[in-house]
Motif scaffolding. Structure first.
Motif, PDB file in Angstrom:
ATOM      1  N   VAL B  67     -29.980 -17.013  69.536  1.00 40.99           N
ATOM      2  CA  VAL B  67     -28.694 -17.619  69.211  1.00 40.99           C
ATOM      3  C   VAL B  67     -27.979 -16.749  68.188  1.00 40.99           C
ATOM      4  O   VAL B  67     -28.539 -16.446  67.128  1.00 40.99           O
ATOM      5  N   GLY B  68     -26.779 -16.346  68.521  1.00 40.75           N
ATOM      6  CA  GLY B  68     -25.993 -15.530  67.594  1.00 40.75           C
ATOM      7  C   GLY B  68     -24.986 -14.688  68.349  1.00 40.75           C
ATOM      8  O   GLY B  68     -24.976 -14.674  69.590  1.00 40.75           O
ATOM      9  N   PRO B  69     -24.130 -13.981  67.613  1.00 40.87           N
ATOM     10  CA  PRO B  69     -23.059 -13.195  68.238  1.00 40.87           C
ATOM     11  C   PRO B  69     -23.588 -12.236  69.300  1.00 40.87           C
ATOM     12  O   PRO B  69     -24.537 -11.490  69.070  1.00 40.87           O
ATOM     13  N   GLY B  70     -23.009 -12.298  70.477  1.00 41.19           N
ATOM     14  CA  GLY B  70     -23.395 -11.427  71.570  1.00 41.19           C
ATOM     15  C   GLY B  70     -24.447 -12.006  72.483  1.00 41.19           C
ATOM     16  O   GLY B  70     -24.829 -11.370  73.474  1.00 41.19           O
ATOM     17  N   MET B  71     -24.916 -13.231  72.170  1.00 43.45           N
ATOM     18  CA  MET B  71     -25.928 -13.799  73.049  1.00 43.45           C
ATOM     19  C   MET B  71     -25.661 -15.309  73.173  1.00 43.45           C
ATOM     20  O   MET B  71     -24.573 -15.678  73.622  1.00 43.45           O
ATOM     21  N   LEU B  72     -26.538 -16.189  72.777  1.00 43.56           N
ATOM     22  CA  LEU B  72     -26.313 -17.624  72.972  1.00 43.56           C
ATOM     23  C   LEU B  72     -25.456 -18.222  71.859  1.00 43.56           C
ATOM     24  O   LEU B  72     -25.571 -17.848  70.694  1.00 43.56           O
ATOM     25  N   ASP B  73     -24.651 -19.219  72.236  1.00 39.62           N
ATOM     26  CA  ASP B  73     -23.943 -20.007  71.228  1.00 39.62           C
ATOM     27  C   ASP B  73     -24.774 -21.192  70.777  1.00 39.62           C
ATOM     28  O   ASP B  73     -24.609 -21.669  69.658  1.00 39.62           O
TER      29      ASP B  73
END
Lengths: 335, 335
Positions: B67-73
């Protein structure tokens, strides 16, 4: 019949793993043979201090996973749980020196200390400026005589901070002084729930009963302070963390970098439970949680267990911690 | 007496670990309760597609570590090896939707498929545009009837590529189509050397003899294709990788992303030996090693074992793979 592991010939394990690491690095790492050492292939060619660390294998990602921009320039791997030779270290020092001197980061074990010292002397005779930082954070091995505290997970923090200082262009004496300050302000304690199995062997390095733990264990399975009854995470982690707070004299208003380190086979879910307990303990005492790492960073093969490291923090150390780093095991942009 | 793990009450393991993760994230992650889900707290507020994944716990770092910028919200965790509820998923979808639609990434297990589907229907009724990508990469579970192939380590690649596509601002239909293309071109196979122990339990989920392995095991310990004699890494890895090459029809000149994934307690040294074997096999067949990941990314608690994933690669997929990502378990700057 040995315990099952992914191996070809156990004697080839370290070299084959390094070959795999270098292939996976897609050009970021370079392996030297005869003698064996691992080098960062980053294109940066500044005249700056360079960093060499190393030690026995079996603790991965330490040290090979920390080679790259912002951290180590080279890692020198020994066989599993055995020091590299002085000739390996000398080759790495020669290879990475850019005329600004080389910092050796050495975990406090007799073989490592001896071999890195011989290497430092040979390099000095060749005109290479060398300084050494000794990491001796393992509180469980503190005693009035003997070889002193063992070096364990604080090594990651020393390597990160010194790597950042070198990347900033600080002179060797200052990089070394920073490393010594980090090491002096760092203490760790580990607990094993189960011993490790050496590659190619058929039994664990030590046996624990189903209801006991080894409190204060070393990262090679060295005996700790005592065997204690298995307990809940709250109690186990308190027993690791409270002595660290006391030994460092951390008090309300102080700040600490926290490393919760998996010793090998302990699951990330458990490590985050351990971290939660450390964070709660620090908060209850008014000690600031400045930065943290949670994961398997300094392993002891497949030992089940965890260590807690606290490092006394100040703005200078945290600034260096936050600098960009690009290695296999630790990567971030400037924070 | 249960097998020793760092636990307080086993029923609190998942929540306590998430609390630890959020504390360690220093503000980058946010935990929602009643129902439970984990959200990226990154300040980015673009009107773009957002991504939700999830599933049973015990596979960490999947999904919470991505989870984090560039992958999961958002990640939606169930209990250990149990699907999250539809209400958890709906809460996450509502929470992360920015008006451009939400992509659900679902591993192919009956419970997950059902609960994510119900959630998608509820969200659609509320006017939220939802698409689903099903990940079903586990070749060992391929059959003509039944629920189809299980979803395993290819999930990481799907989440990375779709996350990059969403960050670039692609519309929902295109992000979903990319995810489906990645999933269709991905196959995995795993081998267990030892079963896992569930938190609070006292025996392994399955027992293997000292000289046998479970070939084709699932990430919850589901039976694989057969039990085979223990062998050297070269043979074990060949038996995992050759069927993947065949199933994907990879031939000379093709390229693949490789994930060598630790199932829990297998040491990084061993995983790099496994990777070395995969790389050598691909090279011998003229298949390009486009990108790789080596480490414990999709675990099965503390199972000893590893999986190999191959994903057919093209320039578009690799470009998205190389985009910046900042999560606990996967971080790089634009490559």
């Amino acid at each position: 019949m040995s315990v099952k592991k992914f191996l070809n010939d156990p004697d080839d394990l370290v070299v084959e793993a390094l070959e795999g690491l270098v292939t996976a690095s897609a050009g970021r790492l370079r392996l030297h043979r005869d003698p064996l050492w691992l080098e960062s292939a980053a294109a940066d060619a500044d005249r700056r201090v360079t960093l060499v660390s190393g030690g026995g294998s079996g603790h991965e990602p330490l040290h090979s996973g920390f080679v790259g921009p912002g951290m180590l320039d080279a890692a020198v791997p020994g066989a599993v749980f055995a020091s590299p030779t002085a000739l390996q270290v000398v080759a790495a020092v020669r290879g990475v020196d850019r005329g600004a001197g080389v910092l050796l980061i050495v975990k406090n074990y007799t073989g490592d200390v001896l071999n890195f010292q011989i290497a430092a002397e040979i390099a000095a005779e060749e005109g290479i400026e060398v300084e050494t930082v000794l990491v001796d954070d393992d509180l469980a091995s503190e005693s009035d005589d003997g070889p002193g505290r063992r070096g364990t997970a604080a090594t990651v923090v020393v390597e990160k901070v010194c790597g950042a200082a070198a990347a900033r262009g600080l002179p060797l004496a200052e990089v070394a002084e920073l490393g010594r300050r980090v090491a002096a302000g760092a203490r760790s304690m580990a607990v094993a729930l189960e011993g490790a199995v050496h590659p190619g062997e058929d039994v664990r390095s030590f046996d624990l009963a189903a209801d006991e733990v080894e409190h204060g264990v070393g990262i090679h399975g060295e005996r700790g302070i005592d065997r204690r009854p298995m307990a809940g995470a709250h109690e186990l982690v308190g027993a690791l963390t409270e002595p660290l707070v006391a030994a460092l004299g951390l008090a309300e208003g102080d700040r600490a970098v926290v490393v919760v380190n998996g010793l090998g086979s302990t699951h990330l879910l458990e490590l985050y439970v351990v971290f939660r307990e450390v964070a709660a303990l620090l908060e209850a005492r008014g000690i600031g949680l400045a930065r943290s790492l949670v994961g398997p960073y300094v392993t002891a093969l497949d030992m089940a267990g965890a260590s807690v490291t606290l490092v006394r923090a100040d703005d200078e150390l945290l600034g260096l911690w936050d600098d960009a780093v690009t290695t296999t095991a630790l990567t971030w942009e400037t924070r």
